[in-house]
Design an enzyme around this catalytic site. Structure first.
Site, PDB file in Angstrom:
ATOM      1  N   CYS A   1       0.859  -1.175   0.000  1.00  0.00           N
ATOM      2  CA  CYS A   1       0.000   0.000   0.000  1.00  0.00           C
ATOM      3  C   CYS A   1       0.897   1.227   0.000  1.00  0.00           C
ATOM      4  O   CYS A   1       1.989   1.203   0.590  1.00  0.00           O
ATOM      5  CB  CYS A   1      -0.914  -0.004   1.229  1.00  0.00           C
ATOM      6  SG  CYS A   1      -2.161   1.300   1.188  1.00  0.00           S
TER       7      CYS A   1
ATOM      8  N   CYS B   1       0.156   4.264   1.300  1.00  0.00           N
ATOM      9  CA  CYS B   1      -0.187   5.312   2.265  1.00  0.00           C
ATOM     10  C   CYS B   1       0.967   5.689   3.190  1.00  0.00           C
ATOM     11  O   CYS B   1       1.091   6.849   3.592  1.00  0.00           O
ATOM     12  CB  CYS B   1      -1.415   4.922   3.077  1.00  0.00           C
ATOM     13  SG  CYS B   1      -1.201   3.459   4.110  1.00  0.00           S
TER      14      CYS B   1
ATOM     15  N   LYS C   1     -11.953  -4.867   3.212  1.00  0.00           N
ATOM     16  CA  LYS C   1     -11.331  -3.923   4.154  1.00  0.00           C
ATOM     17  C   LYS C   1     -12.248  -2.717   4.280  1.00  0.00           C
ATOM     18  O   LYS C   1     -12.492  -1.994   3.315  1.00  0.00           O
ATOM     19  CB  LYS C   1      -9.954  -3.492   3.660  1.00  0.00           C
ATOM     20  CG  LYS C   1      -9.265  -2.505   4.602  1.00  0.00           C
ATOM     21  CD  LYS C   1      -7.886  -2.127   4.084  1.00  0.00           C
ATOM     22  CE  LYS C   1      -7.204  -1.121   4.993  1.00  0.00           C
ATOM     23  NZ  LYS C   1      -5.865  -0.732   4.494  1.00  0.00           N
TER      24      LYS C   1
ATOM     25  N   ARG D   1      -2.529   4.312  12.431  1.00  0.00           N
ATOM     26  CA  ARG D   1      -2.067   5.476  11.681  1.00  0.00           C
ATOM     27  C   ARG D   1      -0.991   6.237  12.435  1.00  0.00           C
ATOM     28  O   ARG D   1      -0.134   6.882  11.826  1.00  0.00           O
ATOM     29  CB  ARG D   1      -3.253   6.353  11.299  1.00  0.00           C
ATOM     30  CG  ARG D   1      -4.115   5.655  10.255  1.00  0.00           C
ATOM     31  CD  ARG D   1      -5.388   6.360   9.901  1.00  0.00           C
ATOM     32  NE  ARG D   1      -6.148   5.546   8.954  1.00  0.00           N
ATOM     33  CZ  ARG D   1      -7.371   5.790   8.561  1.00  0.00           C
ATOM     34  NH1 ARG D   1      -8.001   6.861   9.027  1.00  0.00           N
ATOM     35  NH2 ARG D   1      -7.975   4.999   7.700  1.00  0.00           N
TER      36      ARG D   1
ATOM     37  N   GLU E   1     -16.411  -8.307  -3.436  1.00  0.00           N
ATOM     38  CA  GLU E   1     -14.976  -8.001  -3.374  1.00  0.00           C
ATOM     39  C   GLU E   1     -14.160  -9.295  -3.321  1.00  0.00           C
ATOM     40  O   GLU E   1     -13.137  -9.421  -4.008  1.00  0.00           O
ATOM     41  CB  GLU E   1     -14.673  -7.139  -2.138  1.00  0.00           C
ATOM     42  CG  GLU E   1     -15.155  -5.698  -2.222  1.00  0.00           C
ATOM     43  CD  GLU E   1     -14.218  -4.811  -3.041  1.00  0.00           C
ATOM     44  OE1 GLU E   1     -13.304  -5.345  -3.717  1.00  0.00           O
ATOM     45  OE2 GLU E   1     -14.413  -3.589  -3.016  1.00  0.00           O
TER      46      GLU E   1
ATOM     47  N   LYS F   1     -11.091  -7.247   7.304  1.00  0.00           N
ATOM     48  CA  LYS F   1     -10.471  -6.289   8.213  1.00  0.00           C
ATOM     49  C   LYS F   1     -11.423  -5.118   8.429  1.00  0.00           C
ATOM     50  O   LYS F   1     -11.912  -4.561   7.455  1.00  0.00           O
ATOM     51  CB  LYS F   1      -9.149  -5.789   7.621  1.00  0.00           C
ATOM     52  CG  LYS F   1      -8.417  -4.781   8.498  1.00  0.00           C
ATOM     53  CD  LYS F   1      -7.159  -4.269   7.799  1.00  0.00           C
ATOM     54  CE  LYS F   1      -6.440  -3.246   8.679  1.00  0.00           C
ATOM     55  NZ  LYS F   1      -5.252  -2.679   8.015  1.00  0.00           N
TER      56      LYS F   1
ATOM     57  N   TYR G   1      -1.581  -8.164  17.061  1.00  0.00           N
ATOM     58  CA  TYR G   1      -0.476  -7.606  17.835  1.00  0.00           C
ATOM     59  C   TYR G   1      -0.278  -8.369  19.141  1.00  0.00           C
ATOM     60  O   TYR G   1       0.738  -8.182  19.813  1.00  0.00           O
ATOM     61  CB  TYR G   1      -0.734  -6.121  18.116  1.00  0.00           C
ATOM     62  CG  TYR G   1      -0.938  -5.329  16.847  1.00  0.00           C
ATOM     63  CD1 TYR G   1       0.143  -4.887  16.093  1.00  0.00           C
ATOM     64  CD2 TYR G   1      -2.226  -5.044  16.376  1.00  0.00           C
ATOM     65  CE1 TYR G   1      -0.047  -4.177  14.917  1.00  0.00           C
ATOM     66  CE2 TYR G   1      -2.427  -4.344  15.205  1.00  0.00           C
ATOM     67  CZ  TYR G   1      -1.331  -3.916  14.473  1.00  0.00           C
ATOM     68  OH  TYR G   1      -1.527  -3.228  13.301  1.00  0.00           O
TER      69      TYR G   1
END
Length: 326
Positions: free
Chosen positions: A121, A123, A196, A206, A234, A249, A314
């Site tokens: 990605c 971003c 997503k 972020r 999708e 997600k 995580y």
């Protein structure tokens, strides 16, 4: 009509051994993927305030962390890069000496058996923070595909085992598959972020990835949280374009989507237990309101019960230790 007292469901709940014998859903370390953030320009691990226990790793120390993860039995890591410089085209995303490309080589040299999955990605690499090319204030779909495919190729050339496009541009799985096949990487799997959603649960990520958009939001390309049938469309499109694994997600607010996708297709299904879900549990634990081990295991078991084969979380190191302890 009641069958009591002949039928007593409590009979198989009396002891842990009995409960384990009839348990329907099992969580195993082999099902986990652990995300890692790797940043240029830092010399020590940098804590992420909104994600206690998670850090940005310097390039020089990430191989050591990968060794620790592998020693716990976790089979795979998912890499996110934070470059020192960003531009409109996100050029560091596909540079052969970019932060992720160098991290892949270091990790594979140190722990060759550890599977390296890479986020594809733009971003984290663009100065505007969006997941594709900007023109006229809009995120342009088709011009972004070439850059995403180049990014995926550069990861595979560096040694990545799986590429995971998360951008939600239409057609990106097909663009990546075509370029990988043209360059001889026919055996490299694609794990597509198929469903997503434009979720509020991404806030801590972020901060961790330094990837917040500088204007607007991502609702023009990520899915509307109100939509379920669209998720199946999708998924179908990504499968048709060559996805080997599909993903939902976030996970917790979308357990119904995980279940729908599981019943809809036979491909391996991943679910991302995202940063906001992690942060909520950590915050409640810090306040003494929840028991961490119990609630984490319950949450991840729920994701498995909904139908996920793979969980990106995580919590993976802690869960790996708890599973060893029994």
């Amino acid at each position: 009509m009641s069958q009591f007292p002949v039928t007593r469901l409590r009979r198989t709940r009396r002891t842990e051994r009995l409960r384990g014998l009839v348990r329907e859903t099992h969580l195993a370390v082999e099902q986990l993927i652990y995300p890692l953030f790797i940043a240029e320009g830092i010399s020590e691990p940098r804590p992420i305030a909104s994600m206690p226990g998670v850090v940005q790793w310097p390039l020089e120390t990430v191989a050591g962390e990968a060794e620790r993860v592998a020693a716990l039995g976790i089979p795979a890591v998912l890499l996110f890069g934070i470059p020192a410089t960003k531009d409109e085209q996100g050029s560091q995303a596909y540079h052969p000496e970019g932060i992720i490309q160098r991290a892949i080589r270091r990790i594979k040299a140190a722990v060759p058996e550890l599977l390296v999955v890479t986020d594809v990605c733009l971003c984290e690499y663009t100065s505007h923070g969006h997941c594709g090319v900007i023109a006229g204030g809009e995120v342009e779909n088709d011009p972004s595909l070439e850059l995403l495919a180049r990014m995926a190729l550069s990861h595979v050339e560096a040694g990545a085992d799986i590429v995971a496009p998360s951008d939600m541009m239409d057609g990106r799985v097909g663009a990546i598959r075509r370029l990988l096949d043209e360059r001889g990487f026919l055996q490299t799997p694609i794990m597509a972020y198929s469903a997503k959603y434009a979720s509020g649960f991404y806030g801590p990520f972020r901060e961790a990835a330094e990837s917040a958009p500088q204007f607007g939001d991502r609702r023009s390309y990520q899915m509307d949280p109100a939509n379920a049938r669209e998720a199946l469309r999708e998924v179908d499109l990504d499968i048709a374009e060559g996805a080997d694994i599909v993903m939902v997600k976030p996970a917790l607010a979308y357990l119904d989507i995980i279940r729908r996708v599981r019943e809809h297709c036979e491909l391996p299904l991943a679910a991302y237990n995202v940063s906001g879900e992690y942060a909520m549990i950590k915050a409640a634990v810090q306040q003494g309101w929840l028991e961490e081990r119990r609630i984490v295991m319950e949450v991840l078991t729920a994701i498995r019960r909904a139908g996920a084969d793979i969980i990106i979380t995580y919590f993976a190191p802690e869960v790996a230790r708890w599973l060893r302890e029994g």
